[in-house]
Design a protein around this motif. Structure first.
Motif, PDB file in Angstrom:
ATOM      1  N   HIS A   1      -3.765  58.401  47.526  1.00  0.00           N
ATOM      2  CA  HIS A   1      -4.652  58.975  46.505  1.00  0.00           C
ATOM      3  C   HIS A   1      -5.244  60.277  47.022  1.00  0.00           C
ATOM      4  O   HIS A   1      -5.252  60.546  48.212  1.00  0.00           O
ATOM      5  CB  HIS A   1      -5.742  57.979  46.094  1.00  0.00           C
TER       6      HIS A   1
ATOM      7  N   PHE B   1     -12.734  53.755  45.932  1.00  0.00           N
ATOM      8  CA  PHE B   1     -12.367  54.788  44.969  1.00  0.00           C
ATOM      9  C   PHE B   1     -13.583  55.182  44.146  1.00  0.00           C
ATOM     10  O   PHE B   1     -14.448  54.363  43.855  1.00  0.00           O
ATOM     11  CB  PHE B   1     -11.268  54.288  44.027  1.00  0.00           C
ATOM     12  N   LYS B   2     -13.652  56.479  43.757  1.00  0.00           N
ATOM     13  CA  LYS B   2     -14.801  56.960  42.980  1.00  0.00           C
ATOM     14  C   LYS B   2     -14.337  57.963  41.928  1.00  0.00           C
ATOM     15  O   LYS B   2     -13.184  58.390  41.931  1.00  0.00           O
ATOM     16  CB  LYS B   2     -15.841  57.563  43.907  1.00  0.00           C
TER      17      LYS B   2
ATOM     18  N   ASP C   1     -11.395  60.846  41.999  1.00  0.00           N
ATOM     19  CA  ASP C   1     -10.204  60.486  42.768  1.00  0.00           C
ATOM     20  C   ASP C   1      -9.003  60.358  41.826  1.00  0.00           C
ATOM     21  O   ASP C   1      -9.151  60.040  40.640  1.00  0.00           O
ATOM     22  CB  ASP C   1     -10.382  59.142  43.483  1.00  0.00           C
TER      23      ASP C   1
ATOM     24  N   TYR D   1      -9.808  48.097  46.040  1.00  0.00           N
ATOM     25  CA  TYR D   1     -10.936  48.872  45.511  1.00  0.00           C
ATOM     26  C   TYR D   1     -12.109  48.822  46.492  1.00  0.00           C
ATOM     27  O   TYR D   1     -12.736  49.836  46.790  1.00  0.00           O
ATOM     28  CB  TYR D   1     -11.324  48.324  44.134  1.00  0.00           C
TER      29      TYR D   1
ATOM     30  N   THR E   1      -8.737  62.425  47.002  1.00  0.00           N
ATOM     31  CA  THR E   1     -10.160  62.203  46.794  1.00  0.00           C
ATOM     32  C   THR E   1     -10.798  63.377  46.050  1.00  0.00           C
ATOM     33  O   THR E   1     -10.285  64.501  46.066  1.00  0.00           O
ATOM     34  CB  THR E   1     -10.897  61.991  48.131  1.00  0.00           C
TER      35      THR E   1
ATOM     36  N   VAL F   1      -5.532  58.174  41.797  1.00  0.00           N
ATOM     37  CA  VAL F   1      -4.872  57.054  42.470  1.00  0.00           C
ATOM     38  C   VAL F   1      -3.529  56.771  41.803  1.00  0.00           C
ATOM     39  O   VAL F   1      -3.298  57.146  40.661  1.00  0.00           O
ATOM     40  CB  VAL F   1      -5.751  55.784  42.443  1.00  0.00           C
TER      41      VAL F   1
ATOM     42  N   TYR G   1     -11.033  50.812  49.876  1.00  0.00           N
ATOM     43  CA  TYR G   1     -10.877  52.266  49.822  1.00  0.00           C
ATOM     44  C   TYR G   1     -12.007  52.984  49.089  1.00  0.00           C
ATOM     45  O   TYR G   1     -12.079  54.205  49.096  1.00  0.00           O
ATOM     46  CB  TYR G   1      -9.533  52.632  49.203  1.00  0.00           C
TER      47      TYR G   1
END
Length: 101
Positions: free
Chosen positions: A96, A52-53, A56, A47, A98, A58, A50
């Motif tokens: 993933h 992640f937001k 995204d 986390y 984005t 995943v 990368y």
């Protein structure tokens, strides 16, 4: 492996660190920042790496457990606890999509 569309992210302090939760539809997927030995969990390391937001999508290995608790009105609540163990990677990169900018 399960695909998770990150629609919301929250973080809560718990007795032994921080729990991060991804909201995806009506489901919640969580992971903790540290293990009982104090080291970071694999999910937390990924986390942070990368970033992640929201938006995204995943793919993660998820452990599902049926749980129950009694709420403050005395009613038994049944739910599925979904714990993210790690995120899928191929050649050291996350698999993933984005969020569009």
């Amino acid at each position: 492996m399960q695909e998770i569309n990150i629609e919301g992210i929250s973080q809560d302090k718990v007795a032994f660190g921080t729990k991060t939760t991804f909201l995806s539809g009506k489901n919640k997927f969580s992971f903790f920042d540290s293990k009982k030995d104090g080291n970071k969990t694999k999910a937390q390391e990924q986390y942070e790496k990368y970033n992640f937001k929201v938006g995204d999508v995943v793919t993660a290995e998820v452990k599902e457990e049926d749980k129950t608790f009694i709420n403050d009105k005395g009613k038994t609540i049944n739910f599925t606890q979904r714990t993210i163990l790690f995120f899928q990677e191929v050649e050291n990169l996350p698999t993933h999509r984005t969020a569009p900018k």
